[in-house]
Design a protein around this motif. Structure first.
Motif, PDB file in Angstrom:
ATOM      1  N   UNK A   1       0.843  -1.176   0.000  1.00 15.20           N
ATOM      2  CA  UNK A   1       0.000   0.000   0.000  1.00 15.20           C
ATOM      3  C   UNK A   1       0.891   1.243   0.000  1.00 15.20           C
ATOM      4  N   UNK A   2       0.649   2.139  -0.920  1.00 14.24           N
ATOM      5  CA  UNK A   2       1.459   3.347  -1.037  1.00 14.24           C
ATOM      6  C   UNK A   2       0.632   4.564  -0.659  1.00 14.24           C
ATOM      7  N   UNK A   3       0.418   4.734   0.634  1.00 13.34           N
ATOM      8  CA  UNK A   3      -0.340   5.893   1.093  1.00 13.34           C
ATOM      9  C   UNK A   3       0.493   7.156   0.907  1.00 13.34           C
ATOM     10  N   UNK A   4      -0.168   8.225   0.467  1.00 17.35           N
ATOM     11  CA  UNK A   4       0.502   9.514   0.341  1.00 17.35           C
ATOM     12  C   UNK A   4      -0.440  10.612   0.817  1.00 17.35           C
ATOM     13  N   UNK A   5       0.153  11.709   1.273  1.00 17.29           N
ATOM     14  CA  UNK A   5      -0.654  12.807   1.802  1.00 17.29           C
ATOM     15  C   UNK A   5      -1.424  13.473   0.671  1.00 17.29           C
ATOM     16  N   UNK A   6      -2.746  13.546   0.849  1.00 19.07           N
ATOM     17  CA  UNK A   6      -3.614  14.209  -0.126  1.00 19.07           C
ATOM     18  C   UNK A   6      -3.951  15.620   0.327  1.00 19.07           C
ATOM     19  N   UNK A   7      -4.181  15.791   1.644  1.00 20.30           N
ATOM     20  CA  UNK A   7      -4.516  17.099   2.216  1.00 20.30           C
ATOM     21  C   UNK A   7      -4.471  16.957   3.723  1.00 20.30           C
ATOM     22  N   UNK A   8      -4.829  18.011   4.425  1.00 14.82           N
ATOM     23  CA  UNK A   8      -4.938  17.921   5.880  1.00 14.82           C
ATOM     24  C   UNK A   8      -6.413  17.861   6.256  1.00 14.82           C
ATOM     25  N   UNK A   9      -6.685  17.443   7.450  1.00 13.88           N
ATOM     26  CA  UNK A   9      -8.075  17.362   7.905  1.00 13.88           C
ATOM     27  C   UNK A   9      -8.702  18.750   7.992  1.00 13.88           C
ATOM     28  N   UNK A  10      -7.888  19.775   8.177  1.00 14.19           N
ATOM     29  CA  UNK A  10      -8.400  21.145   8.254  1.00 14.19           C
ATOM     30  C   UNK A  10      -8.768  21.729   6.893  1.00 14.19           C
ATOM     31  N   UNK A  11      -8.350  21.065   5.815  1.00 12.57           N
ATOM     32  CA  UNK A  11      -8.627  21.575   4.464  1.00 12.57           C
ATOM     33  C   UNK A  11     -10.097  21.451   4.070  1.00 12.57           C
ATOM     34  N   UNK A  12     -10.832  20.556   4.738  1.00 11.21           N
ATOM     35  CA  UNK A  12     -12.224  20.303   4.358  1.00 11.21           C
ATOM     36  C   UNK A  12     -13.148  20.353   5.561  1.00 11.21           C
ATOM     37  N   UNK A  13     -14.251  21.064   5.406  1.00  8.00           N
ATOM     38  CA  UNK A  13     -15.306  21.030   6.396  1.00  8.00           C
ATOM     39  C   UNK A  13     -16.277  19.916   6.042  1.00  8.00           C
ATOM     40  N   UNK A  14     -17.271  19.649   6.890  1.00  6.24           N
ATOM     41  CA  UNK A  14     -18.280  18.639   6.567  1.00  6.24           C
ATOM     42  C   UNK A  14     -18.977  18.964   5.241  1.00  6.24           C
ATOM     43  N   UNK A  15     -19.191  17.934   4.457  1.00  3.39           N
ATOM     44  CA  UNK A  15     -19.851  18.017   3.151  1.00  3.39           C
ATOM     45  C   UNK A  15     -19.104  18.933   2.176  1.00  3.39           C
ATOM     46  N   UNK A  98      -3.966  10.311   9.702  1.00  4.62           N
ATOM     47  CA  UNK A  98      -2.896  10.213  10.688  1.00  4.62           C
ATOM     48  C   UNK A  98      -2.305  11.590  10.951  1.00  4.62           C
ATOM     49  N   UNK A  99      -2.234  11.947  12.206  1.00  2.00           N
ATOM     50  CA  UNK A  99      -1.601  13.208  12.619  1.00  2.00           C
ATOM     51  C   UNK A  99      -2.124  14.411  11.846  1.00  2.00           C
ATOM     52  N   UNK A 100      -3.422  14.457  11.592  1.00  3.20           N
ATOM     53  CA  UNK A 100      -4.019  15.591  10.899  1.00  3.20           C
ATOM     54  C   UNK A 100      -3.866  15.572   9.386  1.00  3.20           C
TER      55      UNK A 100
END
Length: 114
Positions: A1-15, A98-100
């Protein structure tokens, strides 16, 4: 599995959805990273299977994303179309938080039971 950072959790609000381009074994992959109404993150192909337009530009409601061009709706968990005119599913990619950071593996797809 090659996980890579797509964004941070703060980049998106609900919906909300965001287009990211990630590099996989087959080249650059456009991915719609979506946060559903419950705050869960999903990653699906950003390309609608019917009209070949960006799903990240569509409306997110609950655990669905609606294509802005013709109104097809896709389940964020399975990629299955729930509203015509689309009849083909879109790929769904594994996501980990992971870690935001929201991590996505574009070299794998989520297996969905029939």
């Amino acid at each position: 599995m090659a996980l890579q950072i797509a964004c941070t959790t703060d980049d998106l609000g609900p919906e909300e959805a965001k287009l990211v381009e990630l590099v996989g074994a087959a080249g650059t992959v456009p991915v719609a990273v979506v946060r559903d109404a419950d705050g869960e993150f999903h990653a699906i192909s950003d390309v609608c299977s019917h009209g070949a337009v960006s799903l990240s530009d569509g409306e997110v409601e609950g655990c669905l994303v609606e294509c802005w061009l013709h109104g097809s709706q896709f389940d964020l968990r399975t990629g299955r179309p729930l509203q015509l005119p689309a009849i083909k599913p879109v790929p769904v990619y594994p996501v980990s938080v992971e870690d935001g950071n929201v991590l996505v593996d574009v070299d794998a797809t989520v297996a969905v039971a029939s």
